[in-house]
Design a protein around this motif. Structure first.
Motif, PDB file in Angstrom:
ATOM      1  N   ALA A 119      19.837  33.988  24.551  1.00  0.00           N
ATOM      2  CA  ALA A 119      19.527  35.360  24.153  1.00  0.00           C
ATOM      3  C   ALA A 119      19.726  36.378  25.265  1.00  0.00           C
ATOM      4  CB  ALA A 119      18.089  35.438  23.652  1.00  0.00           C
ATOM      5  N   GLN A 120      20.058  35.941  26.487  1.00  0.00           N
ATOM      6  CA  GLN A 120      20.180  36.915  27.566  1.00  0.00           C
ATOM      7  C   GLN A 120      21.429  37.782  27.363  1.00  0.00           C
ATOM      8  OE1 GLN A 120      20.210  34.014  30.777  1.00  0.00           O
ATOM      9  NE2 GLN A 120      22.330  34.580  31.314  1.00  0.00           N
ATOM     10  N   PRO A 121      21.404  39.037  27.823  1.00  0.00           N
ATOM     11  CA  PRO A 121      22.487  39.976  27.512  1.00  0.00           C
ATOM     12  C   PRO A 121      23.863  39.546  28.012  1.00  0.00           C
ATOM     13  CG  PRO A 121      20.547  41.151  28.295  1.00  0.00           C
ATOM     14  CD  PRO A 121      20.288  39.701  28.528  1.00  0.00           C
ATOM     15  N   ILE A 122      23.932  39.024  29.228  1.00  0.00           N
ATOM     16  CA  ILE A 122      25.210  38.614  29.822  1.00  0.00           C
ATOM     17  C   ILE A 122      25.088  37.149  30.212  1.00  0.00           C
ATOM     18  CG2 ILE A 122      26.849  39.010  31.690  1.00  0.00           C
ATOM     19  CD1 ILE A 122      25.881  41.899  31.801  1.00  0.00           C
ATOM     20  N   ARG A 123      26.002  36.322  29.707  1.00  0.00           N
ATOM     21  CA  ARG A 123      25.882  34.879  29.921  1.00  0.00           C
ATOM     22  C   ARG A 123      27.211  34.277  30.385  1.00  0.00           C
ATOM     23  NH1 ARG A 123      23.989  29.978  25.871  1.00  0.00           N
ATOM     24  NH2 ARG A 123      22.764  28.887  27.458  1.00  0.00           N
ATOM     25  N   PRO A 124      27.324  33.902  31.652  1.00  0.00           N
ATOM     26  CA  PRO A 124      28.566  33.290  32.142  1.00  0.00           C
ATOM     27  C   PRO A 124      28.629  31.796  31.811  1.00  0.00           C
ATOM     28  CG  PRO A 124      27.005  33.550  33.940  1.00  0.00           C
ATOM     29  CD  PRO A 124      26.351  34.147  32.725  1.00  0.00           C
TER      30      PRO A 124
END
Length: 213
Positions: A119-124
């Motif tokens: 659910a985190q906004p930016i996910r690498p």
């Protein structure tokens, strides 16, 4: 091509805004999404001076193509991805002044590790796997190899990838990624190998839009 890239970059930028992030709140009791599907556009950048064709040093131009991928998540962080592209059309420039053209279509399967929480906004993420690319539609100037058909074997080998997903909602995301394909292709004339090979080793850089389900 410019329109496709512009649309994808605008969507990626929108995903980075607080308004978009506010939509990412999910219930702890929600069923996790184990599958995702992505469509996009990528540009292939071949290695400079990859080898010789019919006794002449060759150089390949890069080109773009549509891409599609699907992933299954075994856990929140570990996934298996199947990725493929439409045909990359590439010009082959030979040092003796002659030219040719070929089409290359890759497909790959990779294991991936996605950092952080879904659910985190930016996910690498990063990935490692295996690919192969079908080469066909080869055509060269009649003076190349005395008019004999110039062919290339299927390049295959390891593929490494890295990318970032920008969450727009808990179901939709924008993606930017890069892939490095390690492989070579044997050159043949009228079906007989010449002993030459092209070390292709292309980078493929792309953007896309995806959904989870």
């Amino acid at each position: 091509m410019r329109n496709t890239l512009s649309i994808a970059l605008i969507l990626a930028a929108a995903a980075a805004t607080p308004v978009a992030f506010a939509q990412d709140n999910t219930s702890s009791n929600a069923t996790p999404h184990r599958w995702n599907a992505t469509i996009g556009y990528a540009h292939q950048i071949p290695k400079t001076n990859p080898g010789n064709v019919a006794g002449s040093e060759a150089d390949l131009d890069g080109s773009g193509a549509a891409t599609v991928s699907g992933s299954w998540f075994a856990t929140d962080n570990i996934a298996v991805e199947l990725w493929g592209a439409d045909k990359f059309e590439q010009d082959v420039n030979l040092s003796n002044g002659t030219r040719g053209r070929l089409k290359q279509q890759p497909i790959a399967v990779s294991g991936q590790y996605h950092f952080g929480q879904a659910a985190q906004p930016i996910r690498p993420y990063v990935g490692l796997g295996y690919y192969q690319a079908n080469i066909d539609s080869e055509s060269f100037d009649p003076t190349v190899a005395g008019g004999q058909h110039v062919g290339f074997s299927t390049p295959k080998g390891a593929i490494a990838s890295a990318g970032v997903d920008f969450n727009v909602t808990d179901r939709w995301f924008a993606r930017a990624d890069a892939r490095y394909m390690y492989g070579d292709s044997d050159v043949s004339l009228n079906g007989n190998r010449t002993g030459e090979s092209l070390r292709l080793d292309p980078w493929v850089v792309g953007v896309g839009i995806g959904t989870r389900f």
